[in-house]
Write a protein that holds these residues in place. Structure first.
Motif, PDB file in Angstrom:
ATOM      1  N   PHE A 108       0.914  -1.005  -0.025  1.00 13.89           N
ATOM      2  CA  PHE A 108      -0.060  -0.063   0.000  1.00 13.89           C
ATOM      3  C   PHE A 108       1.046   1.185   0.090  1.00 13.89           C
ATOM      4  CE2 PHE A 108      -2.306  -3.334   2.106  1.00 13.89           C
ATOM      5  CZ  PHE A 108      -3.723  -3.513   1.458  1.00 13.89           C
ATOM      6  N   VAL A 109       0.396   2.414  -0.404  1.00 12.77           N
ATOM      7  CA  VAL A 109       1.045   3.526  -0.392  1.00 12.77           C
ATOM      8  C   VAL A 109      -0.082   4.445   0.438  1.00 12.77           C
ATOM      9  CG1 VAL A 109      -0.027   4.607  -2.755  1.00 12.77           C
ATOM     10  CG2 VAL A 109       2.126   5.470  -1.284  1.00 12.77           C
ATOM     11  N   ALA A 110       0.583   5.316   1.373  1.00 15.21           N
ATOM     12  CA  ALA A 110      -0.344   6.243   2.321  1.00 15.21           C
ATOM     13  C   ALA A 110       0.270   7.566   2.428  1.00 15.21           C
ATOM     14  CB  ALA A 110      -0.465   5.505   3.492  1.00 15.21           C
ATOM     15  N   GLY A 111      -0.489   8.476   2.650  1.00 13.38           N
ATOM     16  CA  GLY A 111      -0.069   9.827   2.795  1.00 13.38           C
ATOM     17  C   GLY A 111      -1.018  10.837   3.440  1.00 13.38           C
ATOM     18  N   GLU A 112      -0.686  11.640   4.117  1.00 11.92           N
ATOM     19  CA  GLU A 112      -1.554  12.943   4.960  1.00 11.92           C
ATOM     20  C   GLU A 112      -1.146  14.016   4.172  1.00 11.92           C
ATOM     21  OE1 GLU A 112       0.965  13.751   8.797  1.00 11.92           O
ATOM     22  OE2 GLU A 112      -0.029  11.650   8.722  1.00 11.92           O
ATOM     23  N   GLU A 113      -2.176  14.723   4.041  1.00  9.62           N
ATOM     24  CA  GLU A 113      -1.947  16.112   3.372  1.00  9.62           C
ATOM     25  C   GLU A 113      -1.176  16.448   2.147  1.00  9.62           C
ATOM     26  OE1 GLU A 113      -0.467  20.482   4.689  1.00  9.62           O
ATOM     27  OE2 GLU A 113       0.404  18.750   4.554  1.00  9.62           O
ATOM     28  N   ALA A 114      -0.009  16.964   2.104  1.00  8.50           N
ATOM     29  CA  ALA A 114       0.904  16.842   1.199  1.00  8.50           C
ATOM     30  C   ALA A 114       1.389  15.492   0.594  1.00  8.50           C
ATOM     31  CB  ALA A 114       2.053  18.043   1.400  1.00  8.50           C
ATOM     32  N   GLY A 115       1.373  14.782   1.697  1.00  4.74           N
ATOM     33  CA  GLY A 115       1.846  13.326   1.400  1.00  4.74           C
ATOM     34  C   GLY A 115       0.815  12.583   0.793  1.00  4.74           C
ATOM     35  N   GLY A 116      -0.425  12.923   0.963  1.00  9.32           N
ATOM     36  CA  GLY A 116      -1.753  12.298   0.465  1.00  9.32           C
ATOM     37  C   GLY A 116      -1.711  12.704  -1.158  1.00  9.32           C
ATOM     38  N   ASN A 117      -1.220  13.922  -1.327  1.00 13.14           N
ATOM     39  CA  ASN A 117      -1.204  14.273  -2.877  1.00 13.14           C
ATOM     40  C   ASN A 117      -0.178  13.234  -3.522  1.00 13.14           C
ATOM     41  OD1 ASN A 117       0.563  15.571  -4.962  1.00 13.14           O
ATOM     42  ND2 ASN A 117      -1.062  16.937  -4.944  1.00 13.14           N
ATOM     43  N   VAL A 118       1.273  13.183  -2.899  1.00 14.60           N
ATOM     44  CA  VAL A 118       1.989  12.279  -3.514  1.00 14.60           C
ATOM     45  C   VAL A 118       1.537  10.978  -3.460  1.00 14.60           C
ATOM     46  CG1 VAL A 118       4.420  11.527  -3.149  1.00 14.60           C
ATOM     47  CG2 VAL A 118       3.937  13.780  -2.481  1.00 14.60           C
ATOM     48  N   ALA A 119       0.937  10.311  -2.228  1.00 16.68           N
ATOM     49  CA  ALA A 119       0.412   8.968  -2.456  1.00 16.68           C
ATOM     50  C   ALA A 119      -0.534   9.089  -3.499  1.00 16.68           C
ATOM     51  CB  ALA A 119      -0.480   8.871  -1.051  1.00 16.68           C
ATOM     52  N   ALA A 120      -1.300   9.792  -3.845  1.00 17.17           N
ATOM     53  CA  ALA A 120      -2.301   9.747  -5.046  1.00 17.17           C
ATOM     54  C   ALA A 120      -1.712   9.770  -6.355  1.00 17.17           C
ATOM     55  CB  ALA A 120      -3.522  10.925  -5.212  1.00 17.17           C
ATOM     56  N   GLY A 121      -0.602  10.606  -6.369  1.00 17.87           N
ATOM     57  CA  GLY A 121      -0.051  10.705  -7.723  1.00 17.87           C
ATOM     58  C   GLY A 121       0.827   9.610  -8.075  1.00 17.87           C
ATOM     59  N   VAL A 179       1.123  24.482 -15.921  1.00 13.73           N
ATOM     60  CA  VAL A 179       0.681  23.149 -16.221  1.00 13.73           C
ATOM     61  C   VAL A 179       0.808  22.239 -15.079  1.00 13.73           C
ATOM     62  CG1 VAL A 179      -0.009  21.448 -17.983  1.00 13.73           C
ATOM     63  CG2 VAL A 179       0.594  23.885 -18.924  1.00 13.73           C
ATOM     64  N   ALA A 180      -0.304  21.795 -14.743  1.00 20.60           N
ATOM     65  CA  ALA A 180      -0.224  20.838 -13.403  1.00 20.60           C
ATOM     66  C   ALA A 180      -0.636  19.324 -14.036  1.00 20.60           C
ATOM     67  CB  ALA A 180      -1.293  20.897 -12.550  1.00 20.60           C
ATOM     68  N   HIS A 181       0.568  18.639 -14.082  1.00 17.19           N
ATOM     69  CA  HIS A 181       0.712  17.143 -14.439  1.00 17.19           C
ATOM     70  C   HIS A 181      -0.158  16.360 -13.388  1.00 17.19           C
ATOM     71  CE1 HIS A 181       2.258  13.073 -15.466  1.00 17.19           C
ATOM     72  NE2 HIS A 181       2.809  13.536 -16.459  1.00 17.19           N
ATOM     73  N   PRO A 182      -1.065  15.388 -14.004  1.00 17.83           N
ATOM     74  CA  PRO A 182      -1.870  14.638 -13.405  1.00 17.83           C
ATOM     75  C   PRO A 182      -1.417  14.070 -11.981  1.00 17.83           C
ATOM     76  CG  PRO A 182      -2.251  14.044 -15.735  1.00 17.83           C
ATOM     77  CD  PRO A 182      -1.112  14.905 -15.618  1.00 17.83           C
ATOM     78  N   TYR A 183       0.187  13.685 -12.175  1.00 16.90           N
ATOM     79  CA  TYR A 183       0.543  12.995 -11.058  1.00 16.90           C
ATOM     80  C   TYR A 183       0.869  14.122  -9.972  1.00 16.90           C
ATOM     81  CZ  TYR A 183       2.152   9.047 -14.018  1.00 16.90           C
ATOM     82  OH  TYR A 183       2.264   8.069 -14.729  1.00 16.90           O
ATOM     83  N   ALA A 184       0.821  15.492 -10.496  1.00 22.72           N
ATOM     84  CA  ALA A 184       0.978  16.466  -9.424  1.00 22.72           C
ATOM     85  C   ALA A 184      -0.164  16.889  -8.849  1.00 22.72           C
ATOM     86  CB  ALA A 184       1.798  17.814 -10.099  1.00 22.72           C
ATOM     87  N   ALA A 185      -1.258  16.974  -9.612  1.00 24.09           N
ATOM     88  CA  ALA A 185      -2.594  17.280  -9.066  1.00 24.09           C
ATOM     89  C   ALA A 185      -3.531  16.167  -9.585  1.00 24.09           C
ATOM     90  CB  ALA A 185      -3.039  18.736  -9.689  1.00 24.09           C
ATOM     91  N   PRO A 186      -3.859  15.284  -9.001  1.00 29.40           N
ATOM     92  CA  PRO A 186      -4.557  14.023  -9.385  1.00 29.40           C
ATOM     93  C   PRO A 186      -6.054  14.488  -9.530  1.00 29.40           C
ATOM     94  CG  PRO A 186      -2.877  13.303  -7.451  1.00 29.40           C
ATOM     95  CD  PRO A 186      -2.868  14.770  -7.662  1.00 29.40           C
ATOM     96  N   CYS A 187      -6.485  15.572  -8.779  1.00 27.51           N
ATOM     97  CA  CYS A 187      -8.000  15.683  -8.914  1.00 27.51           C
ATOM     98  C   CYS A 187      -8.183  16.239 -10.323  1.00 27.51           C
ATOM     99  CB  CYS A 187      -8.333  16.938  -7.904  1.00 27.51           C
ATOM    100  SG  CYS A 187      -7.613  18.420  -8.188  1.00 27.51           S
ATOM    101  N   GLN A 188      -7.310  16.799 -11.164  1.00 28.71           N
ATOM    102  CA  GLN A 188      -7.235  17.200 -12.586  1.00 28.71           C
ATOM    103  C   GLN A 188      -7.105  16.113 -13.643  1.00 28.71           C
ATOM    104  OE1 GLN A 188      -5.097  20.835 -13.064  1.00 28.71           O
ATOM    105  NE2 GLN A 188      -5.920  21.981 -11.396  1.00 28.71           N
ATOM    106  N   CYS A 189      -6.631  14.813 -13.124  1.00 27.24           N
ATOM    107  CA  CYS A 189      -6.502  13.767 -13.752  1.00 27.24           C
ATOM    108  C   CYS A 189      -7.955  13.141 -14.544  1.00 27.24           C
ATOM    109  CB  CYS A 189      -5.768  12.684 -13.018  1.00 27.24           C
ATOM    110  SG  CYS A 189      -5.472  11.201 -14.207  1.00 27.24           S
ATOM    111  N   THR A 190      -7.575  13.127 -16.006  1.00 26.01           N
ATOM    112  CA  THR A 190      -8.761  12.865 -16.721  1.00 26.01           C
ATOM    113  C   THR A 190      -8.881  11.338 -16.817  1.00 26.01           C
ATOM    114  OG1 THR A 190      -7.765  13.102 -18.727  1.00 26.01           O
ATOM    115  CG2 THR A 190      -8.912  15.034 -17.975  1.00 26.01           C
TER     116      THR A 190
END
Length: 265
Positions: A108-121, A179-190
């Motif tokens: 598993f990968v887990a993260g909180e706050e900024a780490g949550g962003n990294v985990a999602a990416g 430009v926010a790459h999907p790995y950097a801003a997962p909420c913008q990933c299509t």
């Protein structure tokens, strides 16, 4: 629990050694879940921190082996270096399962706050680069929307985080050229299909609640298995941003245990 940091060798492209810290319970289970954990810090905190992470410690006490990775040293908290370092850690852990658990341990990968962003990416990158190896992602109030324009975000000033998050996003995306790459801003990933199942946490009084809940909904719409837990207001959840635990820790562990069991069935 040993809170010392040590360096590991990776086969990735990062040019500086990668530091990790292992949280584990003395009474190990036969095939413990392995969790790569990424701390918060709003992309502003640098270097390996001495304070143990309450969530990482609690997950370890419930039977997981948790490996905290220092993704900030050598990356300057900037994308894409942060994701590259985190991916090196995940790849190393995937190839070293027997060292920390067993060959059959779920990863598993887990993260909180900024780490949550990294985990999602990282979950997105794992889907693309190491398909089928990541069992799940655990996101705790993930800081995933650089626009910071949701309704719940209006409460960021109440906990003194608006300016810090704005500065953190500015730093993290400094080399993104607007430009926010999907790995950097997962909420913008299509394209969210085939990403690992998700266990996601937030709270009613969490300024990051809306972006977290919206991301959970988008994952579900993409056919991803999602387990969402929203704590009630006043639960003390926002103490997460100050590295504080609370009564909610037991619920996090219970949800994690249920999540792991669901994946095994």
């Amino acid at each position: 629990m040993d809170n010392r940091w040590h360096e590991i060798e990776t086969s990735g492209t990062t040019c500086t050694p990668l530091s990790v810290r292992v949280y584990s319970n003395e009474g190990k289970v036969r095939t413990p879940p392995l969790v790569l954990y990424l701390r918060g810090g709003s992309f502003l905190a640098e270097g390996a921190q001495c304070e143990e992470l309450p969530v990482a410690k609690a997950l370890a006490e419930s039977g997981a082996v948790v490996i905290e990775a220092d993704y900030s040293t050598g990356s300057c908290n900037e994308f894409p270096a942060v994701i590259d370092r985190a991916f090196d850690a995940l790849d190393c852990l995937s190839n070293s399962r027997k060292q920390y658990g067993s060959a059959k341990s779920l990863l598993f990968v887990a993260g909180e706050e900024a780490g949550g962003n990294v985990a999602a990416g990282l979950a997105l990158k794992a889907r693309d680069r190491m398909p089928g190896k990541l069992a799940g992602q655990i996101l705790l109030s993930p800081m995933i929307d650089p626009l910071m324009a949701s309704t719940s975000f209006r409460d960021a000033d109440k906990i003194g985080m608006r300016q810090r998050w704005a500065e953190g996003w500015s730093r993290y995306l400094a080399k993104a050229c607007g430009v926010a790459h999907p790995y950097a801003a997962p909420c913008q990933c299509t394209r969210l299909d085939r990403v690992a199942p998700a266990l996601i946490f937030t709270a009613e009084d969490d300024p990051l609640r809306d972006e977290t809940v919206n991301y959970a909904a988008r994952l579900r719409d993409a056919g991803i298995q999602v387990r969402l837990h929203v704590f009630p207001a006043g639960s003390g959840w926002t103490g997460l941003y100050r590295g504080e635990g609370g009564k909610w820790l037991s619920a996090v562990c219970d949800e994690f245990s249920g999540f792991v069991q669901d994946l095994k069935n």
